[in-house]
Design a protein around this motif. Structure first.
Motif, PDB file in Angstrom:
ATOM      1  N   GLU A 115       0.862  -1.197   0.000  1.00  0.00           N
ATOM      2  CA  GLU A 115       0.000   0.000   0.000  1.00  0.00           C
ATOM      3  C   GLU A 115       0.899   1.248   0.000  1.00  0.00           C
ATOM      4  OE1 GLU A 115      -3.288   0.058   0.022  1.00  0.00           O
ATOM      5  OE2 GLU A 115      -3.757   2.103   0.658  1.00  0.00           O
ATOM      6  N   PRO A 116       0.606   2.229  -0.842  1.00  0.00           N
ATOM      7  CA  PRO A 116       1.452   3.421  -0.825  1.00  0.00           C
ATOM      8  C   PRO A 116       1.140   4.332   0.370  1.00  0.00           C
ATOM      9  CG  PRO A 116      -0.187   3.615  -2.540  1.00  0.00           C
ATOM     10  CD  PRO A 116      -0.410   2.292  -1.886  1.00  0.00           C
ATOM     11  N   VAL A 117       1.639   3.934   1.525  1.00  0.00           N
ATOM     12  CA  VAL A 117       1.448   4.781   2.711  1.00  0.00           C
ATOM     13  C   VAL A 117       2.565   5.818   2.755  1.00  0.00           C
ATOM     14  CG1 VAL A 117       0.311   2.985   4.061  1.00  0.00           C
ATOM     15  CG2 VAL A 117       2.785   3.272   4.237  1.00  0.00           C
ATOM     16  N   ALA A 118       2.291   6.886   3.465  1.00  0.00           N
ATOM     17  CA  ALA A 118       3.337   7.882   3.716  1.00  0.00           C
ATOM     18  C   ALA A 118       3.476   8.021   5.223  1.00  0.00           C
ATOM     19  CB  ALA A 118       2.966   9.209   3.081  1.00  0.00           C
ATOM     20  N   ILE A 119       4.689   8.276   5.656  1.00  0.00           N
ATOM     21  CA  ILE A 119       4.944   8.361   7.093  1.00  0.00           C
ATOM     22  C   ILE A 119       5.698   9.637   7.428  1.00  0.00           C
ATOM     23  CG2 ILE A 119       6.172   7.304   9.040  1.00  0.00           C
ATOM     24  CD1 ILE A 119       5.603   4.570   7.834  1.00  0.00           C
ATOM     25  N   MET A 178       0.904   8.050  10.038  1.00  0.00           N
ATOM     26  CA  MET A 178       0.953   7.125   8.899  1.00  0.00           C
ATOM     27  C   MET A 178      -0.356   7.281   8.134  1.00  0.00           C
ATOM     28  SD  MET A 178       1.886   3.067   8.787  1.00  0.00           S
ATOM     29  CE  MET A 178       0.700   2.544  10.023  1.00  0.00           C
ATOM     30  N   VAL A 179      -0.237   7.688   6.880  1.00  0.00           N
ATOM     31  CA  VAL A 179      -1.449   7.995   6.112  1.00  0.00           C
ATOM     32  C   VAL A 179      -1.520   7.152   4.843  1.00  0.00           C
ATOM     33  CG1 VAL A 179      -1.516  10.378   6.958  1.00  0.00           C
ATOM     34  CG2 VAL A 179      -0.387   9.875   4.775  1.00  0.00           C
ATOM     35  N   ARG A 180      -2.717   7.096   4.306  1.00  0.00           N
ATOM     36  CA  ARG A 180      -2.963   6.387   3.052  1.00  0.00           C
ATOM     37  C   ARG A 180      -4.026   7.168   2.274  1.00  0.00           C
ATOM     38  NH1 ARG A 180      -6.427   1.158   5.030  1.00  0.00           N
ATOM     39  NH2 ARG A 180      -5.623   0.369   3.044  1.00  0.00           N
ATOM     40  N   PHE A 181      -4.268   6.711   1.043  1.00  0.00           N
ATOM     41  CA  PHE A 181      -5.312   7.352   0.251  1.00  0.00           C
ATOM     42  C   PHE A 181      -6.660   6.701   0.526  1.00  0.00           C
ATOM     43  CE2 PHE A 181      -1.554   8.132  -2.605  1.00  0.00           C
ATOM     44  CZ  PHE A 181      -1.505   9.493  -2.374  1.00  0.00           C
ATOM     45  N   VAL A 182      -7.677   7.531   0.612  1.00  0.00           N
ATOM     46  CA  VAL A 182      -9.053   7.052   0.775  1.00  0.00           C
ATOM     47  C   VAL A 182      -9.930   7.828  -0.216  1.00  0.00           C
ATOM     48  CG1 VAL A 182      -8.718   6.532   3.237  1.00  0.00           C
ATOM     49  CG2 VAL A 182      -9.642   8.758   2.558  1.00  0.00           C
ATOM     50  N   VAL A 194      -8.492  11.825  -4.678  1.00  0.00           N
ATOM     51  CA  VAL A 194      -8.535  10.976  -3.483  1.00  0.00           C
ATOM     52  C   VAL A 194      -8.166  11.863  -2.291  1.00  0.00           C
ATOM     53  CG1 VAL A 194      -7.997   8.734  -4.547  1.00  0.00           C
ATOM     54  CG2 VAL A 194      -6.134  10.264  -3.882  1.00  0.00           C
ATOM     55  N   ALA A 195      -8.530  11.408  -1.108  1.00  0.00           N
ATOM     56  CA  ALA A 195      -8.162  12.134   0.104  1.00  0.00           C
ATOM     57  C   ALA A 195      -7.005  11.413   0.790  1.00  0.00           C
ATOM     58  CB  ALA A 195      -9.368  12.232   1.032  1.00  0.00           C
ATOM     59  N   VAL A 196      -6.350  12.119   1.685  1.00  0.00           N
ATOM     60  CA  VAL A 196      -5.235  11.567   2.462  1.00  0.00           C
ATOM     61  C   VAL A 196      -5.689  11.506   3.917  1.00  0.00           C
ATOM     62  CG1 VAL A 196      -2.855  11.981   3.215  1.00  0.00           C
ATOM     63  CG2 VAL A 196      -3.570  12.633   0.899  1.00  0.00           C
ATOM     64  N   ARG A 197      -5.695  10.306   4.487  1.00  0.00           N
ATOM     65  CA  ARG A 197      -6.149  10.195   5.868  1.00  0.00           C
ATOM     66  C   ARG A 197      -5.267   9.249   6.653  1.00  0.00           C
ATOM     67  NH1 ARG A 197      -8.220  14.149   4.861  1.00  0.00           N
ATOM     68  NH2 ARG A 197     -10.396  14.803   4.932  1.00  0.00           N
ATOM     69  N   ARG A 198      -5.271   9.428   7.962  1.00  0.00           N
ATOM     70  CA  ARG A 198      -4.561   8.520   8.839  1.00  0.00           C
ATOM     71  C   ARG A 198      -5.039   7.086   8.622  1.00  0.00           C
ATOM     72  NH1 ARG A 198      -5.105  11.815  14.589  1.00  0.00           N
ATOM     73  NH2 ARG A 198      -3.004  12.683  14.593  1.00  0.00           N
ATOM     74  N   VAL A 199      -4.102   6.161   8.637  1.00  0.00           N
ATOM     75  CA  VAL A 199      -4.460   4.744   8.606  1.00  0.00           C
ATOM     76  C   VAL A 199      -5.269   4.444   9.868  1.00  0.00           C
ATOM     77  CG1 VAL A 199      -3.494   2.429   8.866  1.00  0.00           C
ATOM     78  CG2 VAL A 199      -2.458   4.040   7.241  1.00  0.00           C
ATOM     79  N   ILE A 217      -8.403   1.600  -1.378  1.00  0.00           N
ATOM     80  CA  ILE A 217      -9.150   2.145  -2.520  1.00  0.00           C
ATOM     81  C   ILE A 217      -8.352   1.960  -3.811  1.00  0.00           C
ATOM     82  CG2 ILE A 217      -8.242   4.530  -2.338  1.00  0.00           C
ATOM     83  CD1 ILE A 217     -11.088   5.475  -3.066  1.00  0.00           C
ATOM     84  N   LEU A 257       2.777  14.782   2.401  1.00  0.00           N
ATOM     85  CA  LEU A 257       2.534  13.366   2.709  1.00  0.00           C
ATOM     86  C   LEU A 257       2.002  12.641   1.469  1.00  0.00           C
ATOM     87  CD1 LEU A 257       1.081  13.626   6.313  1.00  0.00           C
ATOM     88  CD2 LEU A 257       3.040  12.211   5.643  1.00  0.00           C
ATOM     89  N   ALA A 295       4.761  11.985  -0.803  1.00  0.00           N
ATOM     90  CA  ALA A 295       5.680  10.980  -0.252  1.00  0.00           C
ATOM     91  C   ALA A 295       5.156   9.557  -0.450  1.00  0.00           C
ATOM     92  CB  ALA A 295       5.919  11.251   1.228  1.00  0.00           C
ATOM     93  N   ALA A 296       3.844   9.424  -0.635  1.00  0.00           N
ATOM     94  CA  ALA A 296       3.277   8.092  -0.894  1.00  0.00           C
ATOM     95  C   ALA A 296       3.755   7.553  -2.242  1.00  0.00           C
ATOM     96  CB  ALA A 296       1.757   8.140  -0.835  1.00  0.00           C
TER      97      ALA A 296
END
Lengths: 66, 259
Positions: A30-34, A59-63, B42-47, B56, B86, B89-90
């Motif tokens: 998963e392309p997470v960013a930290i 730690m974030v991801r796309f939603v 897309v939005a960027v949110r905390r895991v 997604i 962020l 950075a993904a």
């Protein structure tokens, strides 16, 4: 060790790297960013970054979003 | 349609779509497909640490779509810049839909903070597409700081009220068009709104809620696609001026039974 992750206090095994953290939450691939202590960490550096007691990590991801 | 060019990249579609508010990721994927869009937000949110959530990105073919991460929910330039960094950075995109929303429940942009954040992000090498008000002076400022597009609202996010001040969009078009694309973002409720935006001279339209919350999102996505195309063609065709004087479409002479 205890760290602050995404605004929550979390206990993790000592010596974990950011790569381990990503795996720990089943986010492999998963392309997470930290962001660690206010600094964005390059994805290539996840393997080498060892988490320290008291770290503040985002730690974030796309939603879905508009 | 001629291609839409943003920051040197060409797109066949002039409809951009959001990925929020769908009933399911399957429904989203189908609607994206029907929309013909190539740019998806897309939005960027905390895991979420408490639950494993499906990615997604398993439902968005990155060979086909370019991701446009947004900074939705950010109330300050600092928050928006942090979120954009962020997102980059993904590792999937250095494009950002910049949103800085005044924290007052209106979901209307904070234009001053938006310009400030845009300037910072452009300097850092981002391709910045800012969501902004329908004020042409703000649009000009965004252009001056190097934004790759200007995205004025038609009406507030999620209201579906269409273009509440079409003449203000027209003024932005006059000011900006030909330099960077003007994209009407937010407030589109129906295909007629999207067509009107294009007829007014917008280069593209961004739609989320009106598709995602439609009774049949896939059919609505297709309708939006056609409306954008119709509006684009109409703009180029040149509509007739509005007149207060009626004028018959059929010959006035030769009506049967007249002496």
């Amino acid at each position: 060790m205890r760290i602050r992750l995404n605004g929550k206090d979390v206990s993790l095994p000592d010596g974990m790297t950011l790569r381990d953290l990503v795996r720990h939450y089943d986010l492999d691939g998963e392309p997470v960013a930290i962001e660690r202590n206010g600094q964005i960490v390059d994805r290539q550096a996840f393997e080498a970054e060892v988490i320290q007691e008291g770290d503040v990590i985002e730690m974030v991801r796309f939603v879905g979003g508009g | 349609m001629e291609p839409l060019v943003i920051a040197g990249r060409s797109f066949r579609s002039r409809l951009m779509v959001g990925t929020g508010k769908y009933e399911s990721l399957e429904a989203m994927r189908e609607a994206l497909d029907a929309s013909g869009a190539e740019i998806v937000t897309v939005a960027v949110r905390r895991v979420n640490l408490d639950a494993r959530e499906t990615s997604i990105l398993s439902y968005i073919d990155l060979e086909r779509y370019i991701l446009l991460p947004n900074t939705a929910g950010c109330h300050t330039a600092e928050e928006a810049v942090r979120t954009a960094r962020l997102a980059r950075a993904a590792g999937l995109s250095n494009w950002v839909k910049l949103e800085v929303i005044a924290d007052d429940g209106t979901l209307l942009p904070d234009p001053i903070a938006t310009v400030e954040a845009a300037e910072t992000l452009v300097k850092e090498g981002f391709v910045v597409l800012p969501y902004t008000t329908d004020d042409h002076v703000v649009a000009r400022r965004l252009l001056e700081v190097g934004c790759a597009a200007v995205m004025p609202y038609g009406s507030a996010i999620g209201t579906g009220r269409g273009l509440e001040a079409v003449e203000r969009i027209a003024r932005i078009v006059d000011e900006i068009r030909g330099r960077v694309p003007v994209v009407v973002d937010a407030g589109i409720g129906a295909p007629s709104d999207a067509a009107l935006a294009m007829e007014t001279g917008a280069d593209a339209v961004l739609v989320n809620t009106a598709i995602a919350r439609a009774g049949d999102p896939v059919a609505m996505a297709r309708a939006m696609r056609l409306a954008v195309e119709a509006g684009y063609l109409a703009r180029r065709a040149g509509r007739i001026p509005k007149s207060s004087v009626p004028s018959p479409s059929s010959p006035e002479a030769g009506v049967v039974g007249r002496s």
